[in-house]
Structures are given as C-alpha cells and as structure tokens.
Design a protein around this motif. Structure first.
Motif, PDB file in Angstrom:
ATOM      1  N   GLN A  22      17.848  58.823  80.717  1.00 20.16           N
ATOM      2  CA  GLN A  22      17.644  58.034  82.126  1.00 20.16           C
ATOM      3  C   GLN A  22      16.821  59.190  82.204  1.00 20.16           C
ATOM      4  O   GLN A  22      16.494  57.984  82.914  1.00 20.16           O
ATOM      5  N   LEU A  23      16.978  60.042  82.076  1.00 20.24           N
ATOM      6  CA  LEU A  23      15.201  60.551  83.012  1.00 20.24           C
ATOM      7  C   LEU A  23      13.680  59.532  82.896  1.00 20.24           C
ATOM      8  O   LEU A  23      12.843  59.502  83.024  1.00 20.24           O
ATOM      9  N   GLY A  24      13.772  59.024  81.259  1.00 21.54           N
ATOM     10  CA  GLY A  24      12.641  58.644  80.666  1.00 21.54           C
ATOM     11  C   GLY A  24      12.531  57.533  80.870  1.00 21.54           C
ATOM     12  O   GLY A  24      11.763  57.038  80.909  1.00 21.54           O
ATOM     13  N   VAL A  25      13.866  56.307  81.827  1.00 23.24           N
ATOM     14  CA  VAL A  25      14.451  55.824  82.578  1.00 23.24           C
ATOM     15  C   VAL A  25      13.011  55.622  84.067  1.00 23.24           C
ATOM     16  O   VAL A  25      12.125  55.312  84.487  1.00 23.24           O
ATOM     17  N   LEU A  26      13.895  56.800  84.941  1.00 22.27           N
ATOM     18  CA  LEU A  26      14.077  56.553  85.922  1.00 22.27           C
ATOM     19  C   LEU A  26      12.365  57.354  86.516  1.00 22.27           C
ATOM     20  O   LEU A  26      12.165  56.839  87.430  1.00 22.27           O
ATOM     21  N   VAL A 145      12.799  58.176  73.212  1.00 22.91           N
ATOM     22  CA  VAL A 145      13.248  55.689  72.722  1.00 22.91           C
ATOM     23  C   VAL A 145      13.281  55.221  73.997  1.00 22.91           C
ATOM     24  O   VAL A 145      12.998  54.225  73.735  1.00 22.91           O
ATOM     25  N   LEU A 146      13.340  55.551  75.061  1.00 24.37           N
ATOM     26  CA  LEU A 146      14.104  54.969  76.336  1.00 24.37           C
ATOM     27  C   LEU A 146      12.541  55.107  77.453  1.00 24.37           C
ATOM     28  O   LEU A 146      12.630  53.853  77.846  1.00 24.37           O
ATOM     29  N   THR A 147      11.720  55.664  77.075  1.00 26.00           N
ATOM     30  CA  THR A 147      10.487  55.650  77.749  1.00 26.00           C
ATOM     31  C   THR A 147       9.606  54.523  77.187  1.00 26.00           C
ATOM     32  O   THR A 147       9.569  53.307  77.954  1.00 26.00           O
ATOM     33  N   ILE A 169      23.077  53.171  80.651  1.00 25.90           N
ATOM     34  CA  ILE A 169      22.040  54.431  80.269  1.00 25.90           C
ATOM     35  C   ILE A 169      23.500  55.335  81.382  1.00 25.90           C
ATOM     36  O   ILE A 169      24.163  56.150  80.671  1.00 25.90           O
ATOM     37  N   LEU A 170      24.118  55.545  82.795  1.00 28.28           N
ATOM     38  CA  LEU A 170      24.863  56.731  83.261  1.00 28.28           C
ATOM     39  C   LEU A 170      25.690  56.336  82.571  1.00 28.28           C
ATOM     40  O   LEU A 170      26.753  57.440  83.035  1.00 28.28           O
ATOM     41  N   PHE A 174      28.819  59.411  81.408  1.00 28.45           N
ATOM     42  CA  PHE A 174      30.386  59.090  81.894  1.00 28.45           C
ATOM     43  C   PHE A 174      31.298  59.312  80.272  1.00 28.45           C
ATOM     44  O   PHE A 174      31.756  59.910  80.034  1.00 28.45           O
ATOM     45  N   VAL A 175      31.372  58.614  79.680  1.00 30.68           N
ATOM     46  CA  VAL A 175      32.111  58.367  78.526  1.00 30.68           C
ATOM     47  C   VAL A 175      31.890  59.387  78.056  1.00 30.68           C
ATOM     48  O   VAL A 175      33.178  60.153  77.133  1.00 30.68           O
TER      49      VAL A 175
END
Length: 391
Positions: A22-26, A145-147, A169-170, A174-175
């Motif tokens: 998620q950091l790699g996206v945001l 991968v996500l970046t 992703i978020l 949670f899951v």
C-alpha cells in the motif's frame, strides 16, 4: 506447534506485503493523483504535511492502549478496519480540505498497524531460526510489485488509479489481520509509566530520535515529488515505477543481512554510514537526475537510507526498552521521526518545489538534513549506544 508457528510467520509476511505494498501505491503516486486533481505543488506539500502529522498523535495513542491492555493484535485489527472505512471517504471528496480529512483520518487509524506488527513479529521470531529481516523483506516485495504495477497502469489509465488500487489493498490487509495469531500474551503495563518516561528521556534515545527525525525530514522531497520530478525529466510512468522498485529491491538483500551487520558493526556505525550515504543520494538527484545511471545509483542507496536504518532502529528500540513498553517505544519512534520529522520535510519540500523549478535546491536541502542526522550521532557515546540494550 511448529506448523502453527510457521503458518503465523507466513501470515505476518503477507501482512507486511500488503502494508508496504500500500505504501508502494500511495507514497510515490499520491502526488500524481493530487496533481491530476489540479492541486499546486504547495497544496500537495501542505496535504502531505497535514496527513503526516497524524503520525505524531496516532501511534502513541494506539500503542498506549496496546501496552496497557496487552492486546496488540486487537489494536492492529481495529486499526486495519478503521483504515478501510476512512479511506473509502476519498471517493466522496474532490476539494483540498475534504481529501485532507479523508487521508488524515486514514493515516490516524493506519498508525495503529505498524508498531503492533513490528512487536508481534519480533515476538514471533524470537527463539526461531527466522529473523525479523526475513519476514520484513516481504513488505519490500509487496512494495516493488505494486509500485511497478501502478506505475505501468498510470501510462494507460487515469491519475485516480492509485486510490482504486489502494482500496483493494487495504481491504485485503484487514482480512489478513484477522488470520494472525499472537505468539503469546504480553503482560499489560500497570504502574510503570515512570520507568518508560525515564528511558524515553535518556540522552541516548533522545539523540537517536533527533537523528532519525532529520533523516525522515530529508525524505520529504523524495516522498512528495520524486514521481513528479521523474515525469518532468521525461521518464515514463513505467520507468518511474521500475526506479522506485529498484530501490526497494535493494532493501531485500539488506534485510537478509541486517542481523549479521548489526552484530558485526553495531547500531551507531550502521546509522552513521547509512545517513551519510543518504546525503549523497539526495545530492545525486539534485545534480544528475537527467542521467538514468545516476538515478539508478541513488535508488540503490535506498537499501541503506530506509532498509538498513529501519532494521537497525527496530533492533535498537526492541532491546533498549523492556517488553511491556515495546509498543509505546516503537510508536514514539514513528511519531517523532516519521510524524514530526516527515511532516516538516513534506511541508518544506512543498514550499520549495515551485512546480519543479526549485527541484535542485529542494534535494540539496534534503542532503543537508540527512548529513545533519549523521553528525548529531557524535553526541552519543558510540559504545554506550551499541551496548545500551544490555544495561
């Protein structure tokens, strides 16, 4: 029992994959998203600074609850759930203050996750052949991968792509948090707040926090404007994603070696070398970013700028504080260094950037800050810092 332990470590690795994915996206692409919404560089810097401030208040609040109740896993799960709910409001707003509120709330709840995840992971790998670095490196893989994926997607899809990917992703994060098992109950802290305060005010720890804050201040230009900088220099979205991923790929090797490097070199020396080379990294981006090979070299240094400094810092904090204070200690580190230091760096970078016309000056300020972070370590007795966790 061993199978259960192995399964739990796999689940922790998956959680790191999603969290840092998620950091790699945001982090790299939030600036692209905001720019697509018509925000100026000053507005982008302000928004980054405001939402980063949530990292000052949030971690200590959540960690205090975790330490006092002994329910680190419950706090982690609650943080993941509330992060999903708050981030969903991003789709309801278009203006500066609406999006600032959405991202700020998301950050406030997201700060509950990492300190607890670090503590649970350190407790899970204790007395096993698995090291913290071997688990944490999966976060770097997720980031890569996500970046790369989102960078390539931005060449074909709209600048809103990062927020849609983030939502998925978020939700998965949670899951995954629901499946983790706590390795063993931590005794709730009762009347030992004074002991925590004494350790938190110890000269060694205070200077460590100052040094870490100066390092995170230096990251303001990179986190807020690297993707925009690359675009201005005519790098494609896919190339930018690959460059960011290269830096994180270099982390993986470092995480595998971190425990041996810390044992051999010590905390002080590793932090000093990493911060000095980080100053060189920002200077390279300031002077030679139009040359691909220079950017590649600067990204390889990311292994030290973030990977080794973080692994060394987590190790230091884990041994400096007793078990009942681990959540609060990790949270204090994140609050001050990443929160106050990071927010200040984001704000100043936004003020200096001026739509990219002051890119060189902005990265030179970052280089000076990182070098200052290295130099303040001389205020600590090197041997005392390396041996403080044995006292």
């Amino acid at each position: 029992m061993k199978n259960n332990s192995r399964t739990n470590i796999v689940l922790l690795a998956l959680t790191y994959w999603l969290y840092f994915g998620q950091l790699g996206v945001l982090v790299p692409y939030l600036g692209i998203f905001l720019d697509g919404r018509g925000f100026s560089s000053a507005d982008i810097g302000k928004l980054f600074a405001i939402i980063t401030l949530a990292r000052i208040i949030g971690p200590s609040l959540w960690a205090s609850i975790a330490d006092k109740t002994g329910q680190a896993l419950l706090v982690l799960r609650l943080g993941c759930f509330l992060t999903v709910v708050s981030f969903a409001t991003v789709f309801l707003f278009d203006g500066f203050w609406g999006l600032t509120l959405s991202f700020g709330l998301m950050m406030m709840f997201w700060t509950a996750v990492l300190p607890q995840l670090e503590v649970i992971t350190m407790q899970s790998v204790t007395k096993t052949a698995v090291s913290y670095g071997q688990v944490r490196l999966w976060g770097s893989i997720g980031f890569i991968v996500l970046t790369v994926g989102v960078g390539k997607a931005l060449d074909s899809y709209s600048t809103d792509t990062p927020v849609y990917v983030s939502m998925g992703i978020l939700t998965a994060l949670f899951v995954s948090s629901l499946l983790i098992v706590h390795p063993g109950a931590t005794k709730p802290a009762t009347d030992q707040s004074d002991n925590f305060g004494q350790l938190a005010r110890h000269k060694t720890f205070l200077i460590f926090l100052l040094s870490a804050s100066l390092l995170q201040f230096s990251f303001g230009a990179y986190y807020g404007f690297f993707a925009l900088y690359m675009r201005d220099l005519h790098y494609s979205g896919q190339q930018t994603g690959l460059l960011i991923a290269l830096g994180v790929l270099a982390e993986i090797g470092i995480f595998l070696l971190a425990r041996r490097l810390i044992a051999r070199c010590g905390v002080w020396w590793l932090l000093f070398v990493c911060m000095t080379l980080t100053a060189c990294r920002w200077a390279i981006l300031a002077g030679w970013a139009e040359y691909g090979i220079a950017v590649i070299v600067s990204q390889l240094i990311h292994a030290l700028s973030f990977g080794l400094t973080h692994a060394t810092s987590v190790h230091f904090i884990y041994h400096f504080f007793p078990a009942q204070f681990h959540s609060r200690a990790q949270a204090l580190y994140i609050s001050i260094a990443f929160g106050l230091g990071g927010a200040s760096g984001n704000y100043i970078a936004g003020q200096l950037w001026h739509q990219g016309t002051n890119a060189i000056q902005t990265f030179m300020v970052a280089a000076i800050s990182a070098l200052a972070g290295a130099l303040v370590l001389f205020l600590i007795n090197r041997k005392k810092m390396d041996l403080s966790f044995t006292q």
